[in-house]
Design a protein around this motif. Structure first.
Motif, short mmCIF file in Angstrom:
data_model
loop_
_atom_site.label_atom_id
_atom_site.label_comp_id
_atom_site.label_asym_id
_atom_site.label_seq_id
_atom_site.Cartn_x
_atom_site.Cartn_y
_atom_site.Cartn_z
N SER A 112 0.82 -1.21 0.00
CA SER A 112 0.00 0.00 0.00
C SER A 112 0.85 1.26 0.00
CB SER A 112 -0.92 0.02 1.23
OG SER A 112 -1.81 -1.07 1.20
N TYR A 113 2.11 1.14 0.42
CA TYR A 113 3.01 2.29 0.43
C TYR A 113 4.45 1.81 0.41
CZ TYR A 113 2.10 1.13 5.36
OH TYR A 113 1.90 0.46 6.54
N PHE A 114 5.36 2.73 0.06
CA PHE A 114 6.80 2.48 0.13
C PHE A 114 7.34 3.27 1.33
CE2 PHE A 114 6.55 2.35 -4.77
CZ PHE A 114 6.19 1.01 -4.74
N PHE A 115 8.07 2.61 2.21
CA PHE A 115 8.63 3.31 3.38
C PHE A 115 9.68 4.32 2.93
CE2 PHE A 115 7.12 -0.55 5.63
CZ PHE A 115 6.34 0.09 6.58
N SER A 116 9.64 5.50 3.52
CA SER A 116 10.52 6.59 3.11
C SER A 116 11.13 7.25 4.34
CB SER A 116 9.72 7.63 2.31
OG SER A 116 10.56 8.60 1.73
N ASP A 117 12.34 7.77 4.20
CA ASP A 117 13.07 8.39 5.31
C ASP A 117 12.97 9.91 5.22
OD1 ASP A 117 13.79 5.75 5.67
OD2 ASP A 117 15.78 6.00 4.79
N GLY A 118 12.98 10.56 6.38
CA GLY A 118 12.96 12.01 6.39
C GLY A 118 12.61 12.56 7.75
N GLY A 119 12.59 13.88 7.85
CA GLY A 119 12.24 14.57 9.08
C GLY A 119 11.28 15.71 8.80
N MET A 120 10.48 16.06 9.80
CA MET A 120 9.51 17.14 9.65
C MET A 120 9.36 17.89 10.96
SD MET A 120 7.59 18.58 7.42
CE MET A 120 6.91 20.20 7.82
N ALA A 121 9.15 19.19 10.87
CA ALA A 121 8.94 20.01 12.06
C ALA A 121 7.86 21.04 11.78
CB ALA A 121 10.23 20.72 12.47
N VAL A 122 7.04 21.27 12.79
CA VAL A 122 5.96 22.26 12.73
C VAL A 122 6.09 23.15 13.96
CG1 VAL A 122 3.46 22.62 12.64
CG2 VAL A 122 4.47 20.55 11.62
N LEU A 123 6.10 24.45 13.74
CA LEU A 123 6.17 25.39 14.86
C LEU A 123 4.83 26.12 14.95
CD1 LEU A 123 7.88 26.49 17.12
CD2 LEU A 123 8.89 28.13 15.52
N LEU A 124 4.15 25.90 16.07
CA LEU A 124 2.83 26.48 16.29
C LEU A 124 2.93 27.71 17.19
CD1 LEU A 124 0.98 23.14 17.13
CD2 LEU A 124 0.92 24.35 14.94
N SER A 125 2.05 28.67 16.94
CA SER A 125 2.03 29.89 17.74
C SER A 125 0.60 30.22 18.14
CB SER A 125 2.60 31.07 16.93
OG SER A 125 2.38 32.30 17.60
N ALA A 126 0.45 30.77 19.34
CA ALA A 126 -0.87 31.20 19.81
C ALA A 126 -1.20 32.61 19.33
CB ALA A 126 -0.92 31.14 21.33
N ASP A 127 -0.26 33.28 18.68
CA ASP A 127 -0.44 34.69 18.32
C ASP A 127 -0.69 34.91 16.83
OD1 ASP A 127 -0.08 35.56 20.96
OD2 ASP A 127 2.10 35.46 20.72
N GLU A 128 0.17 34.34 15.98
CA GLU A 128 0.03 34.59 14.55
C GLU A 128 0.79 33.52 13.77
OE1 GLU A 128 1.83 38.24 13.37
OE2 GLU A 128 3.70 37.87 14.45
N GLY A 129 0.49 33.46 12.48
CA GLY A 129 1.16 32.52 11.61
C GLY A 129 0.63 32.65 10.20
N PHE A 130 1.21 31.91 9.26
CA PHE A 130 0.74 31.99 7.88
C PHE A 130 -0.52 31.17 7.66
CE2 PHE A 130 3.31 28.12 7.68
CZ PHE A 130 2.55 27.30 6.88
N ALA A 131 -0.86 30.28 8.61
CA ALA A 131 -2.06 29.46 8.51
C ALA A 131 -2.70 29.32 9.88
CB ALA A 131 -1.73 28.08 7.93
#
Length: 345
Positions: free
Chosen positions: A161-180
């Motif tokens: 159903s899928y191919f295993f892939s390597d990588g990293g991800m980061a999300v920075l959340l703010s209570a004040d403002e952001g692009f989304a």
């Protein structure tokens, strides 16, 4: 759980993807049957080699911090999630990542929800930011390396159903403002299917190898619930979670610019999510995700980062993020793009 979210924003995103390997080359090398990519529509995966999973998470976090207006001292919580090996038994991955980033004296959680990991982390972060903790900024990280002895990234993916892939991800959340802005999030567990991944084995450790997850699933479908029934239950359950998040965001499916699922078989994306929502595959992230491969719980944010960075999403666009994991877990979140960030094209 119904969760209409206020005052939670995505400040920045950072992704790290190592060298890419094509499914076509895997077929030429004799390690992948040519019929599999022809059927599932997947074209490749990223291979990290000897880069540790946690170091890929650190690289992604550094990118997110470089793109952010926030100083690292403003981060008030850290949540790391993973699927595969992070370090020796007893190691605490958040501590390693915090040390590498010089992130001092904040609470850190280690979440293991399989392929639902980063949306599960988002759920926890929303609670921290809107509840008693009053967290002002939360860093989410994930890192995976499936390059391991005995592992087969091309053929171990739950029935291809899928191919295993390597990588990293980061999300920075703010209570004040952001692009989304995070508009809603809903999650649930369909426990009738928890044995689908667990199997019939004992709950105590034993000598000898355990059956693989695909083997356990096959046994469950043969002895307890036919695959067709399991897939029907999953589809209805997932769609209910998605529907709740759309309602909480005051949106219809037709209001979505993009639907971002995990990077899996295109037929599963189309028949399990897009068609029931009445949306064409062109509104999914599959055209990009099919080449990325399945990076555990990081898929949805890796695709979001790409769509924002390349300008495929723009101000006013509504995006549905949806992922699943063993248990059977499903989480769906609606995000609205407010403005394109400076790091977009």
């Amino acid at each position: 759980m119904f969760m209409k979210v206020e005052d939670v924003y995505i400040d920045s995103l950072g992704a790290f993807l190592p060298e890419w390997a094509s499914a076509e080359q895997a077929v030429a090398d004799g390690i992948l049957d040519a019929e599999i990519p022809q059927s599932n529509g997947l074209t490749g995966a990223h291979v990290g080699g000897d880069i540790p999973a946690m170091d890929m998470a650190v690289s992604a976090a550094r990118t997110a911090l470089e793109r952010s207006k926030l100083d690292i001292e403003e981060i008030s919580s850290h949540i790391h999630s993973s699927v595969n090996y992070q370090g020796p038994v007893g190691a605490y991955p958040p501590g390693y990542i915090m040390r590498e980033l010089a992130l001092e004296n904040v609470p850190a959680q280690y979440l293991q929800q399989g392929c639902n990991g980063m949306l599960g982390a988002l759920e926890v972060a929303i609670g921290q930011m809107t509840g008693a903790a009053e967290a002002e900024a939360v860093l989410l990280t994930s890192g995976e390396n499936f390059t391991a002895p005995g592992a087969d990234r091309w053929n171990d993916g739950f029935g291809q159903s899928y191919f295993f892939s390597d990588g990293g991800m980061a999300v920075l959340l703010s209570a004040d403002e952001g692009f989304a802005q995070v508009r809603s999030l809903n999650a649930g567990v369909l426990h009738a299917l928890e044995k689908w991944h667990r199997g019939n084995g004992p709950l105590l450790e034993r000598d000898g190898p355990d059956p693989t997850m695909p083997e356990r699933a096959e046994q469950f479908n043969e002895t307890e619930m036919p695959l067709t029934e399991a897939l029907e239950k999953i589809t209805l359950f997932n769609l209910d979670i998605i529907h709740r998040s759309l309602v909480d965001a005051d949106l219809n499916a037709s209001d979505l610019a993009k639907v971002i699922p995990i990077n899996m078989d295109g037929r599963m994306v189309e028949f399990g999510t897009m068609m029931p929502l009445g949306l064409p595959m062109s509104r999914s992230s599959f055209d990009y995700g099919k080449s990325v491969g399945h990076v555990g719980g990081a898929d949805v944010f890796i695709s979001l980062e790409h769509l924002v960075r390349t300008g495929e999403l723009t101000a006013g666009d509504n995006v549905l993020l949806v992922s699943q994991g063993p248990g059977w877990i499903c989480t769906a979140s609606v995000v609205t793009i407010l403005d394109l960030p400076p790091w977009s094209v």
